[in-house]
Design an enzyme around this catalytic site. Structure first.
Site, PDB file in Angstrom:
ATOM      1  N   LYS A   1      48.780  22.583  27.996  1.00 27.76           N
ATOM      2  CA  LYS A   1      49.695  22.399  29.134  1.00 27.76           C
ATOM      3  C   LYS A   1      48.911  22.254  30.431  1.00 27.76           C
ATOM      4  O   LYS A   1      49.209  21.391  31.265  1.00 27.76           O
ATOM      5  CB  LYS A   1      50.669  23.590  29.223  1.00 27.76           C
ATOM      6  CG  LYS A   1      51.674  23.603  28.076  1.00 27.76           C
ATOM      7  CD  LYS A   1      52.380  24.933  27.899  1.00 27.76           C
ATOM      8  CE  LYS A   1      53.211  24.914  26.619  1.00 27.76           C
ATOM      9  NZ  LYS A   1      53.826  26.193  26.257  1.00 27.76           N
TER      10      LYS A   1
ATOM     11  N   GLN B   1      54.986  32.051  28.174  1.00 23.25           N
ATOM     12  CA  GLN B   1      54.692  31.696  26.779  1.00 23.25           C
ATOM     13  C   GLN B   1      55.257  32.754  25.837  1.00 23.25           C
ATOM     14  O   GLN B   1      55.103  33.949  26.071  1.00 23.25           O
ATOM     15  CB  GLN B   1      53.169  31.566  26.597  1.00 23.25           C
ATOM     16  CG  GLN B   1      52.720  31.031  25.251  1.00 23.25           C
ATOM     17  CD  GLN B   1      53.052  29.562  25.015  1.00 23.25           C
ATOM     18  OE1 GLN B   1      53.248  28.790  25.964  1.00 23.25           O
ATOM     19  NE2 GLN B   1      53.135  29.170  23.767  1.00 23.25           N
TER      20      GLN B   1
ATOM     21  N   ASP C   1      61.207  25.268  30.745  1.00 21.56           N
ATOM     22  CA  ASP C   1      61.237  25.409  29.281  1.00 21.56           C
ATOM     23  C   ASP C   1      62.643  25.177  28.729  1.00 21.56           C
ATOM     24  O   ASP C   1      62.812  24.962  27.529  1.00 21.56           O
ATOM     25  CB  ASP C   1      60.860  26.864  28.924  1.00 21.56           C
ATOM     26  CG  ASP C   1      59.540  26.964  28.200  1.00 21.56           C
ATOM     27  OD1 ASP C   1      59.105  25.973  27.599  1.00 21.56           O
ATOM     28  OD2 ASP C   1      58.952  28.060  28.243  1.00 21.56           O
TER      29      ASP C   1
END
Ligand code: GUN
Length: 296
Positions: free
Chosen positions: A53, A97, A120
Site C-alpha cells: 500500500k 490493518q 477500506d
C-alpha cells in the site's frame, strides 16, 4: 480450451494511469491526497500488504504515512490515535490493518474511524450504504473483483454467481455488490456449513473464492467455461523458495485454468486490484472532503 488469464496487475496499471491524471489536476489545486495506515503487531502477511500500500501511494505521488505499533498496544491508545487522525486535515484516508491483536475489539476500532475517511469501506455506515445501494466507499477487494469481471466483457446481468466465503471484508460485500444494479447477478453465498458446495459451484457461471483455504476449490467443482476468480492468498511451505514459502490461492489453479473461460492467478490477479481500489478510494475521500467532483 484453456482459460483467458486475467492479470489484475495489467488492469491495475490502466486504472492507476487514469488516477494519475486526476492526481495531476488535484496537484494543480495544491491538493495531495494522503493515506494513513495503522499496523498493530508484526504479522508478516499484514506487513507485506502494508508495504504494498505504501509503495502504491508513493508511486502515484500521494502522501503515505504508516504508523506501526507493537502487538501489546492498548486498545484505548489505538482509539485515541484514530480520533486524532479523524481530526487531522492532512489525512484523507485511514486504514487500520486487520486482523488486530486478540485483546482488541475490531468492530469498535473500525467504527471509530470517521466514515468520511473510511477508505477500506469497513465502517458500518459504509457497509449499510452499500447494502442499500447508496453511494459510498466500497471495500477494495470486492470492488477490484467487480472491475475484473467488467474487464472480461461478459454481460453480468442474470448470471449465476457463487461466492465461497462469507467474511465481512470480501464475501458479504461481494454478494451485496453483484446482486444489485448495475450488475444484477443472481448470487449464492456458500460457507463452512454449506452442505454440498460442489452442487452449488457446478451450476455457477462465475465462482468467486474467498475461503482462506489453499487450493480448496478443485477442477471437478467447476463447470466447463465458467469464470473463476481466486481471492485467496495463502502462504504454504516451499523449500525451493528462498523465503521458505510459496503464495497459493484458494483454487487448484492449473487444472481449473484448463477448464474455465477466465481465471485469475495468485499472485498477480486480484491482489494488485485491491491496492488500486484503495488508491481510488483515497483520492475519492480527498475530493469529497473538499466538495470536489469524483472522477475515477
Ligand atoms: N487485511 C487483509 N486485507 C485487508 C484490507 O483490505 N484492509 C485492511 N484494513 N486489512 C486487511
Amino acid at each position: 480450451m484453456a482459460a483467458t488469464v486475467i492479470y489484475g496487475k495489467d488492469l491495475a496499471r490502466e486504472l492507476r494511469n487514469s488516477l494519475s491524471h486526476t492526481l495531476e489536476r488535484l496537484k494543480g489545486k495544491g491538493i495531495v491526497p494522503g493515506l494513513t495506515v495503522v499496523l498493530v503487531g508484526d504479522d508478516p502477511a499484514s506487513d507485506s500488504y502494508v508495504r504494498g500500500k505504501e509503495k502504491a501511494c508513493l508511486e502515484l505521488g500521494m502522501v503515505s504515512n504508516t504508523l506501526r505499533f507493537p502487538e501489546s498496544m492498548a486498545q484505548d491508545g489505538l482509539l485515541e490515535l484514530i480520533s486524532r487522525l479523524n481530526l487531522d486535515d492532512s489525512v484523507d484516508g485511514i486504514l487500520v490493518q486487520v486482523p488486530l491483536p486478540k485483546h482488541m475489539d475490531t468492530d469498535l476500532v473500525l467504527r471509530t474511524i470517521d466514515p468520511a475517511k473510511d477508505v477500506d469501506g469497513f465502517h458500518p455506515v459504509s457497509i449499510g450504504k452499500l447494502l442499500l445501494g447508496q453511494e459510498t466507499f466500497i471495500s477494495c477487494t470486492p470492488h477490484g473483483v467487480v472491475k475484473i469481471l467488467e474487464k472480461t466483457g461478459m454481460p453480468l446481468a442474470g448470471l449465476e454467481v457463487v461466492v465461497v466465503g462469507r467474511s465481512n471484508i470480501v464475501g458479504k460485500p461481494m454478494a451485496m455488490l453483484l446482486m444489485q444494479a448495475p450488475h444484477h447477478c443472481t448470487v449464492t453465498v456458500c460457507h463452512t456449513r454449506t452442505l454440498d458446495l460442489k452442487a452449488h459451484t457446478l451450476r455457477a457461471d462465475i465462482v468467486i473464492v474467498a475461503a482462506g483455504k489453499p487450493r480448496m476449490v478443485t477442477a471437478d467443482m467447476i463447470r466447463p467455461g465458467a469464470c473463476v476468480i481466486d481471492v485467496g492468498v495463502n502462504r504454504v511451505p516451499d523449500a525451493s523458495k528462498a523465503s521458505g514459502f510459496a503464495l497459493v490461492g484458494d483454487i487448484d489453479y492449473v487444472p481449473i485454468a484448463e477448464k474455465a473461460s477466465f481465471v485469475t492467478p495468485v499472485p498477480g490477479g486480484v491482489g494488485p486490484m485491491t491496492i488500486t481500489m484503495l488508491m481510488v478510494n483515497t483520492v475519492k475521500a480527498a475530493c469529497l472532503r473538499r466538495g470536489l467532483a469524483v472522477e475515477n
